[in-house]
Design a protein around this motif. Structure first.
Motif, PDB file in Angstrom:
ATOM      1  N   MET A 173     -12.497   3.348   1.981  1.00 27.01           N
ATOM      2  CA  MET A 173     -13.629   4.182   2.371  1.00 27.01           C
ATOM      3  C   MET A 173     -14.293   4.823   1.157  1.00 27.01           C
ATOM      4  O   MET A 173     -15.513   4.966   1.100  1.00 27.01           O
ATOM      5  CB  MET A 173     -13.158   5.271   3.353  1.00 27.01           C
ATOM      6  CG  MET A 173     -14.285   6.094   3.945  1.00 27.01           C
ATOM      7  SD  MET A 173     -13.707   7.186   5.270  1.00 27.01           S
ATOM      8  CE  MET A 173     -12.692   8.342   4.319  1.00 27.01           C
ATOM      9  N   TYR A 174     -13.473   5.203   0.189  1.00 31.84           N
ATOM     10  CA  TYR A 174     -13.996   5.830  -1.027  1.00 31.84           C
ATOM     11  C   TYR A 174     -14.173   4.840  -2.186  1.00 31.84           C
ATOM     12  O   TYR A 174     -14.437   5.259  -3.317  1.00 31.84           O
ATOM     13  CB  TYR A 174     -13.054   6.955  -1.470  1.00 31.84           C
ATOM     14  CG  TYR A 174     -12.985   8.115  -0.507  1.00 31.84           C
ATOM     15  CD1 TYR A 174     -14.051   8.989  -0.354  1.00 31.84           C
ATOM     16  CD2 TYR A 174     -11.836   8.337   0.256  1.00 31.84           C
ATOM     17  CE1 TYR A 174     -13.985  10.060   0.530  1.00 31.84           C
ATOM     18  CE2 TYR A 174     -11.749   9.402   1.133  1.00 31.84           C
ATOM     19  CZ  TYR A 174     -12.827  10.256   1.272  1.00 31.84           C
ATOM     20  OH  TYR A 174     -12.748  11.317   2.152  1.00 31.84           O
ATOM     21  N   ASN A 175     -14.021   3.548  -1.894  1.00 36.55           N
ATOM     22  CA  ASN A 175     -14.193   2.500  -2.920  1.00 36.55           C
ATOM     23  C   ASN A 175     -13.359   2.792  -4.179  1.00 36.55           C
ATOM     24  O   ASN A 175     -13.868   2.788  -5.301  1.00 36.55           O
ATOM     25  CB  ASN A 175     -15.672   2.365  -3.298  1.00 36.55           C
ATOM     26  CG  ASN A 175     -16.522   1.926  -2.125  1.00 36.55           C
ATOM     27  OD1 ASN A 175     -16.171   0.997  -1.399  1.00 36.55           O
ATOM     28  ND2 ASN A 175     -17.641   2.614  -1.918  1.00 36.55           N
ATOM     29  N   MET A 176     -12.077   3.009  -3.966  1.00 32.25           N
ATOM     30  CA  MET A 176     -11.189   3.375  -5.068  1.00 32.25           C
ATOM     31  C   MET A 176     -10.538   2.184  -5.773  1.00 32.25           C
ATOM     32  O   MET A 176     -10.052   2.326  -6.897  1.00 32.25           O
ATOM     33  CB  MET A 176     -10.067   4.277  -4.549  1.00 32.25           C
ATOM     34  CG  MET A 176     -10.491   5.626  -4.035  1.00 32.25           C
ATOM     35  SD  MET A 176      -9.048   6.554  -3.460  1.00 32.25           S
ATOM     36  CE  MET A 176      -9.815   8.072  -2.914  1.00 32.25           C
ATOM     37  N   ARG A 177     -10.529   1.032  -5.151  1.00 37.90           N
ATOM     38  CA  ARG A 177      -9.701  -0.060  -5.674  1.00 37.90           C
ATOM     39  C   ARG A 177     -10.152  -0.501  -7.073  1.00 37.90           C
ATOM     40  O   ARG A 177      -9.331  -0.653  -7.980  1.00 37.90           O
ATOM     41  CB  ARG A 177      -9.712  -1.238  -4.709  1.00 37.90           C
ATOM     42  CG  ARG A 177      -9.056  -0.914  -3.371  1.00 37.90           C
ATOM     43  CD  ARG A 177      -8.835  -2.140  -2.519  1.00 37.90           C
ATOM     44  NE  ARG A 177      -8.324  -1.803  -1.204  1.00 37.90           N
ATOM     45  CZ  ARG A 177      -7.031  -1.573  -0.933  1.00 37.90           C
ATOM     46  NH1 ARG A 177      -6.128  -1.649  -1.894  1.00 37.90           N
ATOM     47  NH2 ARG A 177      -6.650  -1.269   0.297  1.00 37.90           N
ATOM     48  N   GLU A 178     -11.450  -0.717  -7.259  1.00 39.32           N
ATOM     49  CA  GLU A 178     -11.927  -1.167  -8.566  1.00 39.32           C
ATOM     50  C   GLU A 178     -11.693  -0.121  -9.661  1.00 39.32           C
ATOM     51  O   GLU A 178     -11.195  -0.465 -10.739  1.00 39.32           O
ATOM     52  CB  GLU A 178     -13.411  -1.527  -8.492  1.00 39.32           C
ATOM     53  CG  GLU A 178     -13.952  -2.114  -9.796  1.00 39.32           C
ATOM     54  CD  GLU A 178     -15.397  -2.548  -9.693  1.00 39.32           C
ATOM     55  OE1 GLU A 178     -16.014  -2.809 -10.743  1.00 39.32           O
ATOM     56  OE2 GLU A 178     -15.917  -2.618  -8.551  1.00 39.32           O
ATOM     57  N   PRO A 179     -12.010   1.152  -9.429  1.00 39.88           N
ATOM     58  CA  PRO A 179     -11.717   2.151 -10.458  1.00 39.88           C
ATOM     59  C   PRO A 179     -10.232   2.249 -10.784  1.00 39.88           C
ATOM     60  O   PRO A 179      -9.860   2.458 -11.946  1.00 39.88           O
ATOM     61  CB  PRO A 179     -12.236   3.453  -9.842  1.00 39.88           C
ATOM     62  CG  PRO A 179     -13.281   3.033  -8.877  1.00 39.88           C
ATOM     63  CD  PRO A 179     -12.789   1.728  -8.318  1.00 39.88           C
ATOM     64  N   LEU A 180      -9.370   2.114  -9.775  1.00 33.68           N
ATOM     65  CA  LEU A 180      -7.931   2.147 -10.014  1.00 33.68           C
ATOM     66  C   LEU A 180      -7.497   0.976 -10.906  1.00 33.68           C
ATOM     67  O   LEU A 180      -6.676   1.137 -11.815  1.00 33.68           O
ATOM     68  CB  LEU A 180      -7.172   2.106  -8.688  1.00 33.68           C
ATOM     69  CG  LEU A 180      -7.192   3.397  -7.858  1.00 33.68           C
ATOM     70  CD1 LEU A 180      -6.677   3.139  -6.455  1.00 33.68           C
ATOM     71  CD2 LEU A 180      -6.372   4.484  -8.544  1.00 33.68           C
ATOM     72  N   GLU A 181      -8.073  -0.205 -10.623  1.00 29.37           N
ATOM     73  CA  GLU A 181      -7.753  -1.385 -11.439  1.00 29.37           C
ATOM     74  C   GLU A 181      -8.209  -1.186 -12.885  1.00 29.37           C
ATOM     75  O   GLU A 181      -7.481  -1.490 -13.831  1.00 29.37           O
ATOM     76  CB  GLU A 181      -8.405  -2.626 -10.844  1.00 29.37           C
ATOM     77  CG  GLU A 181      -8.045  -3.923 -11.577  1.00 29.37           C
ATOM     78  CD  GLU A 181      -8.695  -5.140 -10.957  1.00 29.37           C
ATOM     79  OE1 GLU A 181      -8.499  -6.241 -11.502  1.00 29.37           O
ATOM     80  OE2 GLU A 181      -9.409  -4.988  -9.934  1.00 29.37           O
TER      81      GLU A 181
END
Length: 230
Positions: free
Chosen positions: A209-217
């Motif tokens: 929902m917060y589009n966190m996956r790419e920043p985490l990667e």
């Protein structure tokens, strides 16, 4: 400091104060740009109490509640009494008798950067109080202070007539001139959170929902299917 009582103050609009109160301290604090929140040691003396009102302010001296008695006369229905002290204090400067007097004036609550007592009675009366401490230690009536002057309470500068919102999450103060704008922002934030709450309840992850996956990667987070060997 002059020992004065200011009788006439400009109060925040009652409808806006009620609107802010319905939003709650957390939403109002965020909508206010994370401003106006009192230090977290200010806690409700009994759980579940809520109050939203216009500030009548008191500057008192440690262990002396004389000016609180003076302030009662200046209170109107819908006010909330905000007490700051000239130095750190935890004495029980407020109890059920003063609460009875304030309730008779239509006051909706008390915020005090000091101690209170008679907690059981306050809870049974349904009079909400936020304080620095709970203490049975009594006080005197000897030193003059001031009523309806700007005061610092738990780290926040409170101007008479400001909107004060308090609940289990703490106490937030909104300048009366900012109340309309903050209420509008708060309603928008509340609606946005309701939408997110429905998504989360349906099983959507905050990660997506917060589009966190790419920043985490990009930050270097790595998923492993099995533990790495030593």
């Amino acid at each position: 400091m002059k020992s004065v009582v200011v009788r006439n103050i400009a109060r925040a609009d009652a409808a806006l104060v009620k609107q802010l109160g319905a939003l709650g301290t957390s939403t109002v604090h965020e909508a206010y740009g994370r401003d106006g929140l009192m230090k977290p040691y200010m806690r409700p003396v009994w759980a579940g109490g809520e109050a939203a009102g216009t500030a009548v302010t008191v500057l008192a001296h440690p262990g002396d509640n004389w000016m609180i008695h003076v302030a009662v006369e200046q209170c109107r229905p819908g006010d909330i009494l905000v007490v700051g002290c000239s130095a750190d204090n935890t004495d029980g400067m407020f109890g059920d008798l003063l609460a009875t007097s304030l309730m008779a004036r239509g006051v909706v609550g008390l915020v005090i950067d000091a101690g209170v007592r008679d907690v059981k009675s306050l809870r049974e009366m349904g009079f909400p109080v936020w304080s620095r401490a709970i203490s049975a230690k009594g006080t005197v009536k000897a030193a003059l202070g001031a009523v309806n002057v700007p005061v610092v309470c738990a780290g926040v500068n409170v101007i008479p007539g400001d909107a004060v919102i308090a609940d289990d999450d703490g106490v937030v103060v909104v300048r009366h001139k900012d109340a309309a704008e903050v209420a509008t922002r708060g309603e928008k934030r509340h609606a946005d959170e309701e939408g997110k709450r429905k998504q989360l309840a349906s099983g959507v992850l905050g990660l997506d929902m917060y589009n966190m996956r790419e920043p985490l990667e990009k930050a270097g987070l790595v998923y492993l299917d099995t533990p790495e060997s030593d």
